[in-house]
Motif scaffolding. Structure first.
Motif, PDB file in Angstrom:
ATOM      1  N   ALA A 133       8.636  13.146  -9.383  1.00  7.94           N
ATOM      2  CA  ALA A 133       7.206  13.002  -9.633  1.00  7.94           C
ATOM      3  C   ALA A 133       6.801  11.534  -9.569  1.00  7.94           C
ATOM      4  CB  ALA A 133       6.852  13.590 -10.999  1.00  7.94           C
ATOM      5  N   ASP A 134       5.852  11.218  -8.712  1.00  8.61           N
ATOM      6  CA  ASP A 134       5.289   9.879  -8.533  1.00  8.61           C
ATOM      7  C   ASP A 134       6.288   8.860  -7.974  1.00  8.61           C
ATOM      8  OD1 ASP A 134       2.761  10.661  -9.439  1.00  8.61           O
ATOM      9  OD2 ASP A 134       3.296  10.269 -11.529  1.00  8.61           O
ATOM     10  N   SER A 135       7.370   9.314  -7.375  1.00  3.98           N
ATOM     11  CA  SER A 135       8.352   8.383  -6.805  1.00  3.98           C
ATOM     12  C   SER A 135       7.884   7.863  -5.452  1.00  3.98           C
ATOM     13  CB  SER A 135       9.710   9.081  -6.640  1.00  3.98           C
ATOM     14  OG  SER A 135       9.620  10.128  -5.684  1.00  3.98           O
ATOM     15  N   LEU A 136       8.273   6.622  -5.152  1.00  6.29           N
ATOM     16  CA  LEU A 136       8.022   6.012  -3.839  1.00  6.29           C
ATOM     17  C   LEU A 136       9.310   6.129  -3.033  1.00  6.29           C
ATOM     18  CD1 LEU A 136       6.137   2.819  -5.072  1.00  6.29           C
ATOM     19  CD2 LEU A 136       5.101   4.879  -4.114  1.00  6.29           C
ATOM     20  N   SER A 137       9.596   7.330  -2.577  1.00  5.04           N
ATOM     21  CA  SER A 137      10.915   7.624  -2.013  1.00  5.04           C
ATOM     22  C   SER A 137      11.040   7.347  -0.526  1.00  5.04           C
ATOM     23  CB  SER A 137      11.273   9.094  -2.288  1.00  5.04           C
ATOM     24  OG  SER A 137      11.297   9.353  -3.671  1.00  5.04           O
ATOM     25  N   ILE A 138       9.937   7.112   0.161  1.00  5.95           N
ATOM     26  CA  ILE A 138       9.968   6.849   1.598  1.00  5.95           C
ATOM     27  C   ILE A 138       9.193   5.568   1.870  1.00  5.95           C
ATOM     28  CG2 ILE A 138       9.292   7.664   3.888  1.00  5.95           C
ATOM     29  CD1 ILE A 138       9.596  10.503   2.902  1.00  5.95           C
ATOM     30  N   ALA A 139       9.797   4.691   2.663  1.00  4.40           N
ATOM     31  CA  ALA A 139       9.114   3.487   3.125  1.00  4.40           C
ATOM     32  C   ALA A 139       9.088   3.508   4.649  1.00  4.40           C
ATOM     33  CB  ALA A 139       9.818   2.234   2.624  1.00  4.40           C
ATOM     34  N   PHE A 140       8.022   2.977   5.221  1.00  3.06           N
ATOM     35  CA  PHE A 140       7.886   2.948   6.674  1.00  3.06           C
ATOM     36  C   PHE A 140       7.251   1.631   7.078  1.00  3.06           C
ATOM     37  CE2 PHE A 140       5.195   3.616  10.448  1.00  3.06           C
ATOM     38  CZ  PHE A 140       6.162   4.039  11.363  1.00  3.06           C
ATOM     39  N   GLY A 141       7.866   0.974   8.059  1.00  2.00           N
ATOM     40  CA  GLY A 141       7.275  -0.269   8.533  1.00  2.00           C
ATOM     41  C   GLY A 141       8.263  -1.165   9.233  1.00  2.00           C
ATOM     42  N   ASP A 142       7.836  -2.390   9.453  1.00  2.00           N
ATOM     43  CA  ASP A 142       8.655  -3.426  10.086  1.00  2.00           C
ATOM     44  C   ASP A 142       9.270  -4.254   8.962  1.00  2.00           C
ATOM     45  OD1 ASP A 142       9.733  -5.584  11.413  1.00  2.00           O
ATOM     46  OD2 ASP A 142       8.024  -5.874  12.750  1.00  2.00           O
ATOM     47  N   GLN A 151       0.836  -1.196   0.000  1.00  2.00           N
ATOM     48  CA  GLN A 151       0.000   0.000   0.000  1.00  2.00           C
ATOM     49  C   GLN A 151       0.872   1.247   0.000  1.00  2.00           C
ATOM     50  OE1 GLN A 151      -2.481   0.477   3.467  1.00  2.00           O
ATOM     51  NE2 GLN A 151      -3.678   2.140   2.587  1.00  2.00           N
ATOM     52  N   TYR A 152       0.407   2.292  -0.696  1.00  2.00           N
ATOM     53  CA  TYR A 152       1.087   3.580  -0.630  1.00  2.00           C
ATOM     54  C   TYR A 152       0.110   4.679  -0.233  1.00  2.00           C
ATOM     55  CZ  TYR A 152      -0.748   4.802  -5.321  1.00  2.00           C
ATOM     56  OH  TYR A 152      -1.562   5.085  -6.384  1.00  2.00           O
ATOM     57  N   ILE A 153       0.672   5.702   0.405  1.00  2.00           N
ATOM     58  CA  ILE A 153      -0.093   6.866   0.819  1.00  2.00           C
ATOM     59  C   ILE A 153       0.284   8.020  -0.110  1.00  2.00           C
ATOM     60  CG2 ILE A 153      -0.578   8.470   2.706  1.00  2.00           C
ATOM     61  CD1 ILE A 153      -1.554   5.575   3.133  1.00  2.00           C
ATOM     62  N   ILE A 154      -0.709   8.750  -0.575  1.00  2.00           N
ATOM     63  CA  ILE A 154      -0.471   9.839  -1.531  1.00  2.00           C
ATOM     64  C   ILE A 154      -0.043  11.106  -0.797  1.00  2.00           C
ATOM     65  CG2 ILE A 154      -1.529  11.282  -3.309  1.00  2.00           C
ATOM     66  CD1 ILE A 154      -3.511   8.974  -3.773  1.00  2.00           C
ATOM     67  N   ASN A 155       1.036  11.708  -1.287  1.00  2.00           N
ATOM     68  CA  ASN A 155       1.540  12.946  -0.713  1.00  2.00           C
ATOM     69  C   ASN A 155       0.622  14.125  -1.025  1.00  2.00           C
ATOM     70  OD1 ASN A 155       3.324  14.910   0.368  1.00  2.00           O
ATOM     71  ND2 ASN A 155       4.278  15.192  -1.621  1.00  2.00           N
ATOM     72  N   GLY A 156       0.058  14.145  -2.241  1.00  2.65           N
ATOM     73  CA  GLY A 156      -0.802  15.244  -2.653  1.00  2.65           C
ATOM     74  C   GLY A 156      -0.084  16.329  -3.420  1.00  2.65           C
ATOM     75  N   PHE A 175       4.402   2.657   1.697  1.00  6.51           N
ATOM     76  CA  PHE A 175       5.228   3.599   0.922  1.00  6.51           C
ATOM     77  C   PHE A 175       4.566   4.967   0.865  1.00  6.51           C
ATOM     78  CE2 PHE A 175       6.661  -0.498  -0.750  1.00  6.51           C
ATOM     79  CZ  PHE A 175       8.041  -0.343  -0.709  1.00  6.51           C
ATOM     80  N   PHE A 176       5.391   5.990   0.699  1.00 10.24           N
ATOM     81  CA  PHE A 176       4.946   7.379   0.570  1.00 10.24           C
ATOM     82  C   PHE A 176       5.212   7.820  -0.855  1.00 10.24           C
ATOM     83  CE2 PHE A 176       5.353  12.011   1.432  1.00 10.24           C
ATOM     84  CZ  PHE A 176       4.166  12.206   2.111  1.00 10.24           C
ATOM     85  N   LYS A 177       4.143   8.122  -1.589  1.00 13.60           N
ATOM     86  CA  LYS A 177       4.264   8.472  -3.001  1.00 13.60           C
ATOM     87  C   LYS A 177       4.197   9.984  -3.184  1.00 13.60           C
ATOM     88  CE  LYS A 177       2.254   7.529  -7.558  1.00 13.60           C
ATOM     89  NZ  LYS A 177       1.203   6.797  -8.296  1.00 13.60           N
ATOM     90  N   PHE A 178       5.205  10.514  -3.864  1.00 13.17           N
ATOM     91  CA  PHE A 178       5.265  11.947  -4.125  1.00 13.17           C
ATOM     92  C   PHE A 178       4.481  12.263  -5.403  1.00 13.17           C
ATOM     93  CE2 PHE A 178       8.639  11.393  -1.130  1.00 13.17           C
ATOM     94  CZ  PHE A 178       8.667  12.594  -0.420  1.00 13.17           C
ATOM     95  N   GLY A 179       3.186  12.091  -5.305  1.00 15.12           N
ATOM     96  CA  GLY A 179       2.305  12.315  -6.426  1.00 15.12           C
ATOM     97  C   GLY A 179       0.923  12.700  -5.956  1.00 15.12           C
ATOM     98  N   THR A 180       0.013  12.810  -6.891  1.00 11.70           N
ATOM     99  CA  THR A 180      -1.345  13.253  -6.581  1.00 11.70           C
ATOM    100  C   THR A 180      -2.383  12.159  -6.787  1.00 11.70           C
ATOM    101  OG1 THR A 180      -1.555  14.111  -8.830  1.00 11.70           O
ATOM    102  CG2 THR A 180      -0.795  15.650  -7.146  1.00 11.70           C
ATOM    103  N   ALA A 181      -1.944  10.974  -7.194  1.00 12.08           N
ATOM    104  CA  ALA A 181      -2.894   9.878  -7.432  1.00 12.08           C
ATOM    105  C   ALA A 181      -2.202   8.544  -7.199  1.00 12.08           C
ATOM    106  CB  ALA A 181      -3.442   9.939  -8.847  1.00 12.08           C
TER     107      ALA A 181
END
Length: 238
Positions: free
Chosen positions: A177-186, A89-94, A232-238
């Protein structure tokens, strides 16, 4: 009376291993005349290079002649309850390719990422990002102009972001743009590494005289095992 529960079935998960090799050579004369142990120095350098190669594969490897990395799996915005097996799963940065410049918004989005992760995984959770991304994160402030990043209190304690430690991974993608540059978790629960034998070295003084060849191999594999354990944290809008 108690009815039978829907017990999960047992199966076997196969993680293929792949071989790395190096075959440097040193002359017998240099080995004889050197004031330091060149064999030890060479073994350490090979081990370092193998580690760098492994790190890259564990993050971005495509599974062809190398382990399949964490970033090679499919991602979706779908929550854990309804997402397919093997999809993160990824979360959208906006904001595309950057953090929001509005005070407090970037921190709120990162909090969304933290609490998208189930409580069972947050106990051992940490951040993973490249050093240039860390540099951007260190500049983030909340609506009260307080930094979100906190330095470690001791030399052995890592810096934290929103209370969780940060690990630098040079192979994580840069912010774009639209990169998954941050991951967070175990990550221990999310990804399994198989070290088949360790490093093996075959010392060969016969086939290339007067050179001594050091044929060194290592067999490793890796695969995602629990795709609910990392977000993941996505640097995008969708």
């Amino acid at each position: 009376a108690r009815s039978e529960t829907n017990t999960p079935t047992l199966g076997k998960w196969s993680i293929p291993v792949h071989e790395m090799y190096a075959e440097p050579r040193i002359s017998q004369t240099l080995l004889d005349d050197s004031a330091v142990s060149l064999e030890t120095w060479l073994a350490n350098k090979i081990s370092e290079d193998f580690s760098l190669t492994e790190n890259t594969a564990f993050v971005s490897g495509n599974g062809v002649a190398k382990p399949r990395g964490l970033m090679d799996y499919d991602v979706a915005t779908t929550a854990d309850a309804s997402r397919a097996l093997g999809v993160f799963q990824y979360i959208i940065n906006g904001t595309s390719g950057a953090f929001s410049t509005t005070a407090g918004v970037a921190g709120d989005k990162l909090l969304d990422l933290v609490y998208a992760l189930k409580a069972a995984y947050r106990g051992n959770a940490r951040w993973l990002m490249a050093r240039l991304t860390v540099a951007e994160v260190r500049k983030l402030k909340d609506s009260q102009a307080q930094y979100l990043w906190a330095p470690g209190l001791t030399a052995t304690q890592p810096a934290t972001l929103l209370g969780y430690p940060i690990s630098e991974g040079e192979d994580m993608p840069a912010i774009a743009a639209d990169s998954l540059s941050i991951a967070f978790g175990d990550f221990k629960r999310a990804y399994t590494i198989v070290d088949r034998i360790g490093i093996r070295t075959l010392r060969d003084p016969y086939t290339a005289k007067p050179w001594i060849k050091f044929y060194t191999t290592r067999r490793v594999g890796g695969a995602a095992m629990d795709t609910e354990a990392v977000k993941f944290f996505k640097f995008g809008t969708a």
